[in-house]
Write a protein that holds these residues in place. Structure first.
Motif, PDB file in Angstrom:
ATOM      1  N   MET A 111       0.858  -1.218   0.000  1.00 42.01           N
ATOM      2  CA  MET A 111       0.000   0.000   0.000  1.00 42.01           C
ATOM      3  C   MET A 111       0.885   1.256   0.000  1.00 42.01           C
ATOM      4  O   MET A 111       1.858   1.334   0.737  1.00 42.01           O
ATOM      5  CB  MET A 111      -0.882  -0.049   1.264  1.00 42.01           C
ATOM      6  N   MET A 112       0.556   2.157  -0.861  1.00 35.56           N
ATOM      7  CA  MET A 112       1.339   3.373  -0.975  1.00 35.56           C
ATOM      8  C   MET A 112       1.118   4.260   0.247  1.00 35.56           C
ATOM      9  O   MET A 112       0.019   4.367   0.752  1.00 35.56           O
ATOM     10  CB  MET A 112       0.865   4.126  -2.226  1.00 35.56           C
ATOM     11  N   LYS A 113       2.209   4.857   0.746  1.00 35.38           N
ATOM     12  CA  LYS A 113       2.058   5.777   1.882  1.00 35.38           C
ATOM     13  C   LYS A 113       1.177   6.952   1.472  1.00 35.38           C
ATOM     14  O   LYS A 113       1.222   7.410   0.334  1.00 35.38           O
ATOM     15  CB  LYS A 113       3.429   6.285   2.327  1.00 35.38           C
ATOM     16  N   LYS A 114       0.420   7.479   2.474  1.00 32.79           N
ATOM     17  CA  LYS A 114      -0.571   8.514   2.138  1.00 32.79           C
ATOM     18  C   LYS A 114       0.049   9.762   1.520  1.00 32.79           C
ATOM     19  O   LYS A 114      -0.469  10.301   0.552  1.00 32.79           O
ATOM     20  CB  LYS A 114      -1.358   8.898   3.398  1.00 32.79           C
ATOM     21  N   TRP A 115       1.173  10.198   2.083  1.00 32.92           N
ATOM     22  CA  TRP A 115       1.728  11.452   1.571  1.00 32.92           C
ATOM     23  C   TRP A 115       2.340  11.263   0.190  1.00 32.92           C
ATOM     24  O   TRP A 115       2.306  12.161  -0.641  1.00 32.92           O
ATOM     25  CB  TRP A 115       2.720  12.075   2.565  1.00 32.92           C
ATOM     26  N   ILE A 116       2.868  10.075  -0.055  1.00 32.71           N
ATOM     27  CA  ILE A 116       3.398   9.811  -1.400  1.00 32.71           C
ATOM     28  C   ILE A 116       2.254   9.834  -2.414  1.00 32.71           C
ATOM     29  O   ILE A 116       2.355  10.424  -3.480  1.00 32.71           O
ATOM     30  CB  ILE A 116       4.126   8.451  -1.461  1.00 32.71           C
ATOM     31  N   LYS A 117       1.143   9.199  -2.017  1.00 35.49           N
ATOM     32  CA  LYS A 117      -0.023   9.155  -2.888  1.00 35.49           C
ATOM     33  C   LYS A 117      -0.499  10.571  -3.230  1.00 35.49           C
ATOM     34  O   LYS A 117      -0.829  10.875  -4.377  1.00 35.49           O
ATOM     35  CB  LYS A 117      -1.140   8.374  -2.198  1.00 35.49           C
ATOM     36  N   LYS A 118      -0.476  11.451  -2.182  1.00 37.62           N
ATOM     37  CA  LYS A 118      -0.930  12.838  -2.414  1.00 37.62           C
ATOM     38  C   LYS A 118      -0.006  13.558  -3.393  1.00 37.62           C
ATOM     39  O   LYS A 118      -0.456  14.303  -4.261  1.00 37.62           O
ATOM     40  CB  LYS A 118      -1.003  13.590  -1.084  1.00 37.62           C
ATOM     41  N   ILE A 119       1.300  13.329  -3.247  1.00 36.61           N
ATOM     42  CA  ILE A 119       2.248  13.974  -4.162  1.00 36.61           C
ATOM     43  C   ILE A 119       2.024  13.463  -5.594  1.00 36.61           C
ATOM     44  O   ILE A 119       1.997  14.252  -6.544  1.00 36.61           O
ATOM     45  CB  ILE A 119       3.710  13.707  -3.717  1.00 36.61           C
TER      46      ILE A 119
ATOM     47  N   MET B 115      -6.136  10.711 -21.848  1.00 37.87           N
ATOM     48  CA  MET B 115      -5.229   9.609 -22.164  1.00 37.87           C
ATOM     49  C   MET B 115      -4.047   9.572 -21.207  1.00 37.87           C
ATOM     50  O   MET B 115      -3.365   8.563 -21.089  1.00 37.87           O
ATOM     51  CB  MET B 115      -4.730   9.742 -23.602  1.00 37.87           C
ATOM     52  N   LEU B 116      -3.783  10.702 -20.539  1.00 35.79           N
ATOM     53  CA  LEU B 116      -2.725  10.721 -19.521  1.00 35.79           C
ATOM     54  C   LEU B 116      -3.311  10.390 -18.152  1.00 35.79           C
ATOM     55  O   LEU B 116      -2.649   9.803 -17.303  1.00 35.79           O
ATOM     56  CB  LEU B 116      -2.076  12.111 -19.477  1.00 35.79           C
ATOM     57  N   CYS B 117      -4.575  10.788 -17.959  1.00 35.42           N
ATOM     58  CA  CYS B 117      -5.198  10.613 -16.651  1.00 35.42           C
ATOM     59  C   CYS B 117      -5.520   9.142 -16.361  1.00 35.42           C
ATOM     60  O   CYS B 117      -5.410   8.696 -15.225  1.00 35.42           O
ATOM     61  CB  CYS B 117      -6.468  11.461 -16.590  1.00 35.42           C
ATOM     62  N   VAL B 118      -5.903   8.389 -17.397  1.00 38.65           N
ATOM     63  CA  VAL B 118      -6.233   6.968 -17.183  1.00 38.65           C
ATOM     64  C   VAL B 118      -5.021   6.180 -16.651  1.00 38.65           C
ATOM     65  O   VAL B 118      -5.139   5.517 -15.623  1.00 38.65           O
ATOM     66  CB  VAL B 118      -6.836   6.332 -18.455  1.00 38.65           C
ATOM     67  N   PRO B 119      -3.842   6.267 -17.306  1.00 35.18           N
ATOM     68  CA  PRO B 119      -2.679   5.563 -16.720  1.00 35.18           C
ATOM     69  C   PRO B 119      -2.270   6.099 -15.346  1.00 35.18           C
ATOM     70  O   PRO B 119      -1.790   5.336 -14.510  1.00 35.18           O
ATOM     71  CB  PRO B 119      -1.557   5.771 -17.747  1.00 35.18           C
ATOM     72  N   LEU B 120      -2.479   7.404 -15.109  1.00 28.62           N
ATOM     73  CA  LEU B 120      -2.188   7.948 -13.775  1.00 28.62           C
ATOM     74  C   LEU B 120      -3.025   7.209 -12.722  1.00 28.62           C
ATOM     75  O   LEU B 120      -2.523   6.820 -11.667  1.00 28.62           O
ATOM     76  CB  LEU B 120      -2.509   9.452 -13.735  1.00 28.62           C
ATOM     77  N   LEU B 121      -4.304   6.987 -13.051  1.00 29.64           N
ATOM     78  CA  LEU B 121      -5.205   6.342 -12.083  1.00 29.64           C
ATOM     79  C   LEU B 121      -4.984   4.835 -12.004  1.00 29.64           C
ATOM     80  O   LEU B 121      -4.941   4.265 -10.917  1.00 29.64           O
ATOM     81  CB  LEU B 121      -6.671   6.639 -12.440  1.00 29.64           C
ATOM     82  N   ASP B 122      -4.840   4.163 -13.169  1.00 25.53           N
ATOM     83  CA  ASP B 122      -4.763   2.693 -13.061  1.00 25.53           C
ATOM     84  C   ASP B 122      -3.334   2.163 -12.869  1.00 25.53           C
ATOM     85  O   ASP B 122      -3.137   1.196 -12.150  1.00 25.53           O
ATOM     86  CB  ASP B 122      -5.562   1.971 -14.162  1.00 25.53           C
ATOM     87  N   LYS B 123      -2.336   2.831 -13.469  1.00 28.27           N
ATOM     88  CA  LYS B 123      -0.965   2.347 -13.281  1.00 28.27           C
ATOM     89  C   LYS B 123      -0.353   2.912 -11.991  1.00 28.27           C
ATOM     90  O   LYS B 123       0.102   2.162 -11.133  1.00 28.27           O
ATOM     91  CB  LYS B 123      -0.090   2.733 -14.484  1.00 28.27           C
ATOM     92  N   ALA B 124      -0.363   4.261 -11.858  1.00 29.70           N
ATOM     93  CA  ALA B 124       0.323   4.873 -10.720  1.00 29.70           C
ATOM     94  C   ALA B 124      -0.469   4.723  -9.417  1.00 29.70           C
ATOM     95  O   ALA B 124       0.100   4.563  -8.345  1.00 29.70           O
ATOM     96  CB  ALA B 124       0.601   6.343 -11.012  1.00 29.70           C
ATOM     97  N   LEU B 125      -1.804   4.793  -9.498  1.00 33.44           N
ATOM     98  CA  LEU B 125      -2.608   4.773  -8.260  1.00 33.44           C
ATOM     99  C   LEU B 125      -3.378   3.458  -8.093  1.00 33.44           C
ATOM    100  O   LEU B 125      -4.198   3.327  -7.194  1.00 33.44           O
ATOM    101  CB  LEU B 125      -3.563   5.973  -8.239  1.00 33.44           C
ATOM    102  N   SER B 126      -3.096   2.481  -8.952  1.00 37.95           N
ATOM    103  CA  SER B 126      -3.634   1.114  -8.854  1.00 37.95           C
ATOM    104  C   SER B 126      -5.165   1.007  -8.787  1.00 37.95           C
ATOM    105  O   SER B 126      -5.692   0.186  -8.051  1.00 37.95           O
ATOM    106  CB  SER B 126      -3.065   0.367  -7.652  1.00 37.95           C
ATOM    107  N   GLU B 127      -5.849   1.852  -9.553  1.00 32.63           N
ATOM    108  CA  GLU B 127      -7.311   1.708  -9.624  1.00 32.63           C
ATOM    109  C   GLU B 127      -7.675   0.696 -10.714  1.00 32.63           C
ATOM    110  O   GLU B 127      -6.885   0.450 -11.636  1.00 32.63           O
ATOM    111  CB  GLU B 127      -7.961   3.055  -9.963  1.00 32.63           C
ATOM    112  N   GLN B 128      -8.899   0.160 -10.631  1.00 34.77           N
ATOM    113  CA  GLN B 128      -9.385  -0.727 -11.693  1.00 34.77           C
ATOM    114  C   GLN B 128      -9.546   0.084 -12.982  1.00 34.77           C
ATOM    115  O   GLN B 128      -9.849   1.276 -12.943  1.00 34.77           O
ATOM    116  CB  GLN B 128     -10.770  -1.253 -11.333  1.00 34.77           C
ATOM    117  N   THR B 129      -9.372  -0.588 -14.123  1.00 38.05           N
ATOM    118  CA  THR B 129      -9.429   0.105 -15.411  1.00 38.05           C
ATOM    119  C   THR B 129     -10.746   0.849 -15.611  1.00 38.05           C
ATOM    120  O   THR B 129     -10.763   1.995 -16.045  1.00 38.05           O
ATOM    121  CB  THR B 129      -9.238  -0.919 -16.555  1.00 38.05           C
ATOM    122  N   LYS B 130     -11.863   0.187 -15.272  1.00 39.59           N
ATOM    123  CA  LYS B 130     -13.175   0.832 -15.459  1.00 39.59           C
ATOM    124  C   LYS B 130     -13.312   2.085 -14.612  1.00 39.59           C
ATOM    125  O   LYS B 130     -13.807   3.109 -15.072  1.00 39.59           O
ATOM    126  CB  LYS B 130     -14.299  -0.148 -15.080  1.00 39.59           C
TER     127      LYS B 130
END
Lengths: 132, 122
Positions: free
Chosen positions: B1-9, B31-46
């Motif tokens: 799990m990513m630390k909270k402050w890292i996630k905020k940055i 097209m930049l926001c989707v990888p930010l959410l699913d790759k960097a922040l580990s959200e589901q693709t949908k």
């Protein structure tokens, strides 16, 4: 010419509706095939995105697919910088902006190509394993 | 799990990047926001696709107002193309279930690179 404009809009809309960033197709279609100035093409895309996305967001929200926490932490700083960037382009002429946009498209396209190929390979791997 | 402050940055830095691109290029932020959410922040693709739209909406509205105020606006053209976009958007959403989206994604990516090369280098 009006028919071409409508067709270009439909093409951009189809790609957008499939969730693959219609604007990145709509803008070059407008500049390359319809001789629309780069700044105007970008303005059209920004405006055209609004009604389509409002409808999509309502549907997604009903399906509980939207996470609100990201709104404050991502959308607020993004909107502030977005306005700044929109002001910066006043000082960039159309030809230069079009060139920068071209490089942006190449980067996005290569990324999209690589990730699509990885996705397809994963899918076919899964299928093979199921057969075994 | 990513630390909270890292996630905020990651969220704020990613937001700044997405916002700049979407304002400067008048699109492409999704097209930049989707990888930010699913790759960097580990959200589901949908979830990433749906949430990206909510994030891009205020950027697009604020940027659109700035563009119009700067004089970058053509009412007739916007209405004609915008009408096409809405029709196409409905068709695209329906097609999504029927077509092999992997193949479409590859065709679209090749088109993007070709258009990019034409604009940037030719």
């Amino acid at each position: 010419m009006i028919v071409v404009y409508i067709l270009v809009g439909i093409a951009g809309g189809i790609i957008g509706g499939m969730g693959m960033g219609g604007g990145t197709l709509l803008i070059p279609l407008l500049t390359i095939f319809c001789d629309v100035p780069q700044h105007i093409a970008q303005s059209i895309n920004l405006i055209a995105f609004v009604p389509m996305s409002v409808v999509a967001i309502i549907i997604h929200a009903k399906n509980k697919l939207i996470k609100g926490e990201y709104f404050w932490w991502i959308a607020l700083p993004a909107t502030a910088v977005g306005v700044l960037a929109s002001l910066v382009i006043r000082n960039v002429d159309g030809e230069a902006l079009s060139k920068y946009f071209g490089f942006f498209l190449i980067a996005l396209g290569v990324y999209q190509l690589v990730s699509a190929i990885i996705r397809i390979r994963k899918k076919s791997k899964n299928k093979k394993e199921k057969v075994k | 799990m990513m630390k909270k402050w890292i996630k905020k940055i990651v969220m704020v830095a990613g937001g700044l990047f997405v916002g700049f691109a979407n304002g400067f290029f008048g699109g492409g932020g999704g097209m930049l926001c989707v990888p930010l959410l699913d790759k960097a922040l580990s959200e589901q693709t949908k979830v990433a696709h749906a949430t990206a739209m909510l994030i891009i909406l205020p950027i697009s509205i604020a940027s659109a107002i700035t563009y119009v105020a700067s004089g970058y606006f053509d009412l007739k053209l916007t209405l004609i193309v915008g009408g096409g976009v809405i029709v196409g958007g409905i068709v695209g959403a329906m097609l999504l279930k029927k077509l092999n989206s992997g193949v479409v994604a590859i065709i679209f990516a090749v088109l993007m690179v070709a258009a990019g090369v034409k604009l940037a280098l030719l």
